[in-house]
Design an enzyme around this catalytic site. Structure first.
Site, PDB file in Angstrom:
ATOM      1  CG  HIS A   1      -2.032  -1.014   1.143  1.00 33.76           C
ATOM      2  ND1 HIS A   1      -2.507  -1.550  -0.038  1.00 33.76           N
ATOM      3  CD2 HIS A   1      -2.765  -1.593   2.146  1.00 33.76           C
ATOM      4  CE1 HIS A   1      -3.471  -2.411   0.232  1.00 33.76           C
ATOM      5  NE2 HIS A   1      -3.648  -2.468   1.545  1.00 33.76           N
TER       6      HIS A   1
ATOM      7  CD  GLU B   1      -8.454  -3.519  -0.485  1.00 32.95           C
ATOM      8  OE1 GLU B   1      -7.343  -3.066  -0.847  1.00 32.95           O
ATOM      9  OE2 GLU B   1      -8.574  -4.435   0.357  1.00 32.95           O
TER      10      GLU B   1
ATOM     11  CG  HIS C   1      -7.854  -0.438   2.571  1.00 31.07           C
ATOM     12  ND1 HIS C   1      -8.167  -0.931   3.820  1.00 31.07           N
ATOM     13  CD2 HIS C   1      -7.092  -1.384   1.977  1.00 31.07           C
ATOM     14  CE1 HIS C   1      -7.597  -2.120   3.975  1.00 31.07           C
ATOM     15  NE2 HIS C   1      -6.931  -2.414   2.866  1.00 31.07           N
TER      16      HIS C   1
END
Length: 398
Positions: free
Chosen positions: A152, A362, A226
């Site tokens: 991420h 996602e 997210h």
């Protein structure tokens, strides 16, 4: 005679004053009616947006919270720290509005958050094996922040950045525009990346998120949202029902990096082609579920065509009757069933977020794509624009 004249003069003055007040009152009433008519003809009068302070970062940056609300009462709160959705209130079948996303009561909660709750993710959503990739004969080493891998965007991804922000009202929707410039070398990535993320809410009960990004040097890009959803508001998400329009998924190794195989979901716990309860197969004896402690996998979505938005998944909660459809133009969907929530994260109203009390869906490209030649490319070249369009559409069961 003199007294009578004085009395008559008094009556005249009272009459003039009364007439003036009456006319003034009529004039005020007319203006009120005109204003009411103007409001009824305003196409955006049913949509509202307001902003207020949400605290200050340790470095002194002021954070703003934006509250978007439609005519039916659906309400979403967004802050410009990490572009996070902090609250999302939607109705159940009885018309009761409740918050269906995990989050925190104050800014410090989001600053301390290590689970990416509610955040915008970048530069690269998901994992890159050992934080390494090669591009145009140059090796790049990214920050390692998830075991041996990069996750991420690294140690200070987009979720830990203060975005420039402004609200707007147009085209029968209200929204927030967020912008961020990530300098060349941030987290180990090449190129200066300029990113725009736009949230909008409309009267069709759709919350939309659209990303665009440009670079001055070739670089991998994979952006997503997210939020952790729980349509029942509390308790486990294993009672939720889910449908994912995917005939295939990407199996992973023990560190949750895709092996490169694209495998059929048919005959496996990963078959969500027809709506089924999430908990039905989540504890099956399956090595992939062991690796993820449940679902933490990328699904290869059907009918992918760059720039074409279509329905990719539908989540529902039979108890509350809430339904959330997800639409996107992306080739993949990461489904994470909240397997690493363990009660140590203290959220809103001092709630301890327990195992599988929230899930993430996602829309994105595939994990580790820079190292997998058979996966859709995530390399953004100068002169081109990255795009990711996500729509969350809410309704209730009949």
């Amino acid at each position: 005679m003199h007294k009578k004249k004085k009395f008559n003069d008094y009556i005249c003055k009272v009459g003039v004053i009364s007439l003036f007040l009456t006319l003034a009152g009529c004039s005020d009433n007319k203006d009120d009616n005109t204003n009411n008519n103007d409001n009824s003809n305003d196409n955006t009068s049913s949509l509202t947006i307001k902003d207020e302070s949400f605290g200050t970062t340790p470095s002194g940056e002021k954070i703003t919270k934006y509250t978007l609300r439609n005519s039916k009462g659906i309400e979403v709160e967004i802050i410009n720290y990490g572009g996070m959705i902090t609250s999302l209130k939607v109705p159940d079948r009885e018309g009761v509005f409740e918050d269906v996303v995990l989050g925190f009561d104050d800014l410090q909660g989001y600053i301390d958050n290590t689970s990416y709750i509610g955040a915008l993710i970048g530069r690269y959503g998901n994992r890159i094996a050992k934080g390494h990739f090669s591009l145009n004969d140059v090796d790049y080493q990214l920050e390692i922040n998830n075991g041996v891998n990069h996750l991420h965007g690294g140690l200070k991804g987009f979720n830990k950045q203060v975005w420039k922000s402004e609200s707007f009202t147009e085209n029968d929707e209200v929204g927030v525009k967020l912008t961020l410039v990530s300098p060349d070398g941030a987290g180990g990535y090449p190129g200066t990346l300029s990113t725009t993320a736009i949230y909008t809410l409309d009267d069709d009960d759709q919350l939309s998120l659209k990303f665009e990004a440009e670079t001055d040097k070739a670089t991998p890009v994979n952006l997503t949202g997210h939020s952790y959803f729980n349509l029942a508001v509390n308790g486990t998400i294993t009672n939720h029902k889910l449908k994912i329009n995917a005939q295939n998924y990407t199996p992973v190794d023990a560190t949750l990096i895709p092996t490169g195989e694209i495998a059929e979901v048919k005959g496996t716990p990963f078959d969500f082609r027809e709506t089924k309860e999430i908990g039905l197969n989540i504890n099956d004896k399956n090595q992939q579920l062991v690796y993820g402690l449940g679902y933490d996998h990328n699904f290869v979505l059907d009918d992918y065509k760059a720039g074409t938005v279509r329905t990719i998944a539908t989540l529902s909660d039979p108890h509350s009757g809430r339904i959330m459809e997800i639409l996107s133009d992306q080739p993949g969907l990461q489904f994470y069933s909240g397997n690493f929530l363990d009660g140590t994260t203290i959220g809103k109203d001092s709630t301890q977020y327990q195992y599988r009390e929230g899930l993430c869906l996602e829309p994105q490209f595939f994990p580790d794509s820079p190292n997998k030649a058979n996966f859709p490319s995530t390399i953004l070249e100068p002169g081109t624009t990255y795009s990711n369009q996500i729509v969350y559409r809410f309704s209730v069961m009949e």
